[in-house]
Design a protein around this motif. Structure first.
Motif, PDB file in Angstrom:
ATOM      1  N   VAL A 327     -26.586 -39.731   3.965  1.00 27.71           N
ATOM      2  CA  VAL A 327     -27.087 -40.266   2.739  1.00 27.71           C
ATOM      3  C   VAL A 327     -26.243 -41.666   2.334  1.00 27.71           C
ATOM      4  N   ASP A 328     -27.202 -42.492   1.854  1.00 29.71           N
ATOM      5  CA  ASP A 328     -26.243 -43.836   1.293  1.00 29.71           C
ATOM      6  C   ASP A 328     -25.891 -43.422  -0.220  1.00 29.71           C
ATOM      7  N   THR A 329     -24.818 -43.573  -0.326  1.00 35.92           N
ATOM      8  CA  THR A 329     -23.830 -43.282  -1.659  1.00 35.92           C
ATOM      9  C   THR A 329     -24.185 -44.557  -2.599  1.00 35.92           C
ATOM     10  N   GLU A 330     -24.790 -45.732  -2.195  1.00 35.01           N
ATOM     11  CA  GLU A 330     -25.180 -46.968  -2.966  1.00 35.01           C
ATOM     12  C   GLU A 330     -23.978 -47.546  -3.787  1.00 35.01           C
ATOM     13  N   GLY A 331     -22.841 -47.606  -3.286  1.00 33.05           N
ATOM     14  CA  GLY A 331     -21.918 -48.339  -4.018  1.00 33.05           C
ATOM     15  C   GLY A 331     -21.345 -47.411  -4.822  1.00 33.05           C
ATOM     16  N   GLY A 332     -21.684 -46.277  -4.899  1.00 37.69           N
ATOM     17  CA  GLY A 332     -20.922 -45.236  -5.781  1.00 37.69           C
ATOM     18  C   GLY A 332     -21.912 -44.679  -7.203  1.00 37.69           C
ATOM     19  N   GLY A 348     -18.020 -46.549  -3.865  1.00 40.81           N
ATOM     20  CA  GLY A 348     -19.021 -45.439  -3.269  1.00 40.81           C
ATOM     21  C   GLY A 348     -18.151 -45.337  -1.649  1.00 40.81           C
ATOM     22  N   TYR A 349     -18.821 -44.699  -0.914  1.00 37.27           N
ATOM     23  CA  TYR A 349     -18.620 -44.449   0.437  1.00 37.27           C
ATOM     24  C   TYR A 349     -19.209 -45.047   1.525  1.00 37.27           C
ATOM     25  N   GLY A 350     -20.427 -45.915   1.082  1.00 38.90           N
ATOM     26  CA  GLY A 350     -21.332 -46.080   1.997  1.00 38.90           C
ATOM     27  C   GLY A 350     -22.210 -45.194   2.538  1.00 38.90           C
ATOM     28  N   ARG A 351     -22.795 -45.252   3.705  1.00 39.47           N
ATOM     29  CA  ARG A 351     -23.626 -44.246   4.330  1.00 39.47           C
ATOM     30  C   ARG A 351     -22.754 -43.284   4.946  1.00 39.47           C
ATOM     31  N   ILE A 352     -22.933 -42.091   4.695  1.00 42.93           N
ATOM     32  CA  ILE A 352     -21.914 -40.952   5.269  1.00 42.93           C
ATOM     33  C   ILE A 352     -22.787 -39.749   5.373  1.00 42.93           C
ATOM     34  N   SER A 353     -22.329 -38.897   6.298  1.00 38.95           N
ATOM     35  CA  SER A 353     -22.852 -37.496   6.497  1.00 38.95           C
ATOM     36  C   SER A 353     -22.962 -36.745   5.397  1.00 38.95           C
ATOM     37  N   SER A 361     -16.461 -34.961  -1.948  1.00 34.34           N
ATOM     38  CA  SER A 361     -16.780 -34.565  -3.141  1.00 34.34           C
ATOM     39  C   SER A 361     -17.595 -35.758  -4.005  1.00 34.34           C
ATOM     40  N   SER A 362     -18.499 -36.331  -2.912  1.00 34.11           N
ATOM     41  CA  SER A 362     -19.176 -37.385  -3.559  1.00 34.11           C
ATOM     42  C   SER A 362     -20.529 -36.931  -4.492  1.00 34.11           C
ATOM     43  N   ASN A 363     -20.440 -37.250  -5.702  1.00 30.53           N
ATOM     44  CA  ASN A 363     -21.430 -36.825  -6.593  1.00 30.53           C
ATOM     45  C   ASN A 363     -22.713 -37.622  -6.492  1.00 30.53           C
ATOM     46  N   VAL A 364     -22.777 -38.657  -5.968  1.00 28.23           N
ATOM     47  CA  VAL A 364     -23.873 -39.654  -5.633  1.00 28.23           C
ATOM     48  C   VAL A 364     -24.610 -38.641  -4.412  1.00 28.23           C
ATOM     49  N   GLY A 365     -23.671 -38.514  -3.221  1.00 30.50           N
ATOM     50  CA  GLY A 365     -24.259 -38.068  -2.110  1.00 30.50           C
ATOM     51  C   GLY A 365     -24.817 -36.647  -2.177  1.00 30.50           C
ATOM     52  N   ILE A 366     -24.191 -35.806  -2.804  1.00 32.37           N
ATOM     53  CA  ILE A 366     -24.728 -34.443  -2.953  1.00 32.37           C
ATOM     54  C   ILE A 366     -25.838 -34.404  -4.099  1.00 32.37           C
ATOM     55  N   SER A 367     -25.728 -35.005  -4.877  1.00 32.95           N
ATOM     56  CA  SER A 367     -27.158 -35.086  -6.053  1.00 32.95           C
ATOM     57  C   SER A 367     -28.167 -35.561  -5.269  1.00 32.95           C
ATOM     58  N   LYS A 368     -28.005 -36.743  -4.319  1.00 29.99           N
ATOM     59  CA  LYS A 368     -29.296 -37.201  -3.747  1.00 29.99           C
ATOM     60  C   LYS A 368     -29.745 -36.445  -2.862  1.00 29.99           C
ATOM     61  N   VAL A 369     -29.111 -35.806  -1.906  1.00 30.58           N
ATOM     62  CA  VAL A 369     -29.614 -34.884  -1.086  1.00 30.58           C
ATOM     63  C   VAL A 369     -30.438 -33.590  -1.489  1.00 30.58           C
TER      64      VAL A 369
END
Length: 699
Positions: A327-332, A348-353, A361-369
């Motif tokens: 998932v792309d965290t899009e700069g946070g 953000g964390y860039g593109r991560i699994s 605990s990426s809010n962006v990553g979890i909410s997007k998936v």
């Protein structure tokens, strides 16, 4: 003259006969009342001046798991004197009243000698047969009072009246105070265990006859009770006093250090649901911390990031995503409708699994998936949460459990941003204990057990009832593999994620940090009110205990769950590991063995190595790739079967073997560190996708 005399005599006789008639009528009526109605009037008199009073039974004790007293009833006495006692005359009484007054004043120090003397003299003059001297007198005090002047004449001749009643005492004072509860005389008790088990603790009341002796004062009519009370049962809790003390102390220090508003800690056994410690501390009006409310059980609020586990489990169990998906965290930042989701890590964390998004605990990553998986079917996401019992109370035995709130798509406040925000623990409400029960189910391989505080009921030391663990859900997931994936995520949080400072070489911890902004009623959220939490279990490889720590509104600028709640978790976990882990495991952890705990690699090479150190290679286990476990005398060897569609487990292998096995499966490999593989980024057993890349960390 004679006529006048006769008239006078007539009048005298008339009066005489009238008086005689009246006298006879009075005598007759008295006789009638005495002989005919006497019994009826005597009964009425008794009802007015004699009655039955209830005698409270000795309330049962509340015990810790080791039998230590958490709450007990101790006798206290009300001291009175029969100042009108006829067993001694006035001369004796007044000769000794001065000395008696001195002894009472000197012992109790609540009145002067002169005040006691005035009270005693007045009582004698008024023939007070039930004169109150002192309330709340202990048994030790009573023994000394019986030796005072006048009273030393004996139970009856001395005129001393000692009426016993029970007073509830907490030997450990504030320890688990809100959970134990209290017993208030004359009030309905619904607080803590005292309230939940009141009918069992209180026993059966007795009866005694008392007589009215004037001015609303009643005294016992007989020396013995007419019906003796029956003592209440004892309840044995699951609480471990030593662990409870450590939990409260660790929580207190962290609250003080961070000037937080309140916090709670709950420690539970994974398999049984037994609560070993439950601490709740909040500031009072003086700014001091005390057990003023059971936050762990009663405070239902937005959990924040600890809820992310439930969101991912829902999607994983339904096959809507894989931990290796990226998932792309899009700069946070990410925008959903008219709101912007932000990560705590700037940029953000860039593109991560997905797995790494959880570990960080990426809010962006979890909410997007989650939004991607359920945007067209949000009610399916809600239904999946419901299937895991996250919308239902636990039904714990004490009153006051907060009600969880997980709205559905028909709710009036459902909006276009509800799904992504719910996925990271907002727009939902759940108590700390309900969160712990969910994580405990992960540790318990999907089985959700009901948290409990009482394990036995006893009477006079004999067990009359035991409580077995109660299963709320035999499995919170459909696919057992989902639990394995969840465990790998939770271990990753501590190994390389937001709780890496909890990592230690003695035992493994698995868990999740949580940092949630606290809603200010209708004013929304701000950047100064936070709730920090950490929930997890240990030892991660064989879970025995689960725990949650929640600290609300720290004021010293640090508010992340790992930094605030994590240290409390670690301190309590260290104490538990040191004192409660079984002896065999402690021995294995503390004493180096002759054999390696774990080795994986080429079967022929490992067999040659094992022969060199005189380990008999188990027959019938030859395979090209194997995993050896030397934790016991059986020297277990497990074949590793290379698969073309599943990611192999290379943990414990050397770099050469690990790279060979992964690349043979078509996976690109990056290596860091030296030694054996201690961590791989792709989850073993998950499906291989085209272009998969695995980072292996050696150590």
């Amino acid at each position: 003259m004679d006529n006048n005399k006769r008239e006078i005599l007539k009048k005298v006789y008339l009066v005489y006969f009238v008086m005689v008639a009246v006298g006879l009528a009075i005598i007759g009526k008295a006789a009638y009342i005495q002989l005919i109605e006497g019994e009826e009037w005597r009964e009425k008199a008794k009802k007015v001046t004699i009655r039955y009073d209830k005698i409270e039974a000795n309330r049962g004790n509340i015990l810790a798991s080791d039998g230590s007293l958490l709450a007990a009833s101790v006798p206290v006495f009300e001291l009175r004197i029969d100042a009108g006692n006829t067993h001694f005359d006035d001369e004796f009484y007044y000769d000794n009243v001065d000395s008696l007054a001195w002894h009472l004043s000197n012992h109790f120090k609540d009145r002067s000698k002169q005040e006691y003397k005035q009270l005693l003299v007045k009582g004698r003059k008024n023939n007070n047969r039930y004169l109150l001297l002192k309330r709340n007198v202990t048994y030790d005090d009573l023994k000394k009072v019986r030796k005072f002047p006048v009273f030393r004449l004996g139970k009856y001749r001395g005129g001393l009246i000692a009426e016993a009643r029970n007073k509830r005492e907490l030997p450990f004072r504030w320890l688990a105070f809100r959970t134990i509860g209290w017993d208030k005389e004359g009030e309905k008790n619904d607080i803590g265990l005292e309230g939940a088990y009141s009918s069992i603790l209180e026993g059966e009341k007795g009866q005694r006859l008392v007589q009215l002796i004037g001015k609303g004062v009643w005294r016992p009519l007989n020396d013995e009770n007419e019906i003796e009370p029956r003592d209440g049962h004892d309840i044995v809790t699951t609480i471990d006093i030593n662990i409870q003390d450590v939990a409260e102390d660790a929580l207190m220090r962290q609250l003080i250090e961070n000037e937080a508003d309140h916090g709670s800690v709950v420690l539970m056994e994974v398999a049984t649901g037994n609560i070993l410690a439950i601490a709740n501390l909040g500031k009072n009006s003086k700014g001091e911390y005390e057990e003023k409310y059971n936050y762990a059980i009663g405070e239902s609020s937005e959990p924040g990031s600890t809820f992310k586990l439930a969101s991912l489990i829902a999607a994983l169990d339904e096959g809507l995503l894989s931990l290796n998906d990226t998932v792309d965290t899009e700069g946070g930042t990410a925008k959903f409708a008219n709101r912007t989701m932000r990560d705590s890590h700037h940029g953000g964390y860039g593109r991560i699994s997905v797995k790494r998004a959880f570990e960080l605990s990426s809010n962006v990553g979890i909410s997007k998936v989650i939004h991607k998986a359920y945007k067209d079917k949000p009610q399916q996401f809600i239904n999946k949460l419901y299937s895991m019992r996250l919308n239902l109370p636990l039904g714990i035995e004490i009153a006051g459990e907060g009600k969880p709130s997980i709205k559905n798509t028909e709710h009036k406040y459902w909006s276009k941003v509800s799904l992504p925000w719910m996925s990271i623990g907002y727009e939902v409400a759940i108590t700390p204990l309900q969160t712990l029960a969910f994580y405990n189910a992960i540790a318990n391989n999907g089985v959700m057990v009901k948290p409990r505080l009482v394990k036995e009921i006893r009477l006079a030391g004999e067990i009359t009832k035991t409580f077995d663990p109660e299963i709320l859900s035999p499995s919170i997931v459909k696919n057992p593999e989902t639990i394995t994936l969840a465990k790998s995520m939770l271990e990753g949080v501590v190994e390389t994620g937001t709780a890496i400072h909890l990592k230690n070489s003695i035992y493994k911890i698995a868990g999740k940090t949580g940092t949630a902004q606290i809603a200010q009623n209708n004013a929304g959220y701000n950047k100064s009110n936070y709730k920090a939490s950490f929930v997890g279990y240990f030892p991660a490889d064989s879970p025995k205990y689960s725990m949650i720590v929640v600290i609300n509104n720290p004021q010293k600028g640090i508010y992340y769950g790992g930094s605030i709640a994590g240290p409390v978790f670690r301190e309590v976990a260290d104490k538990v590991y040191a004192t409660r882990l079984d002896p065999e495991r402690r021995s294995a952890d503390s004493i180096p063995g002759r054999y390696p705990l774990l080795a994986s690699g080429n079967g022929n090479e490992l067999e040659m190595l094992m022969k060199e150190i005189n380990i008999v290679f188990p027959a019938g286990t030859r395979s090209e790739w194997i995993t050896y476990s030397g934790q016991d005398s059986t020297h277990k060897v497990k074949p590793i079967e290379p698969a073309t569609d599943k990611i192999p487990d290379v943990t414990g292998m050397g770099a050469r073997d690990a790279v060979f096995l992964l690349e043979s499966a078509g996976i690109k490999v990056k290596v860091s560190g030296k030694g054996k593989v201690k961590r791989q980024s792709l989850v073993p057993g998950s499906k291989i996708t085209a272009g998969s890349q695995c980072m292996i960390e050696l150590g």
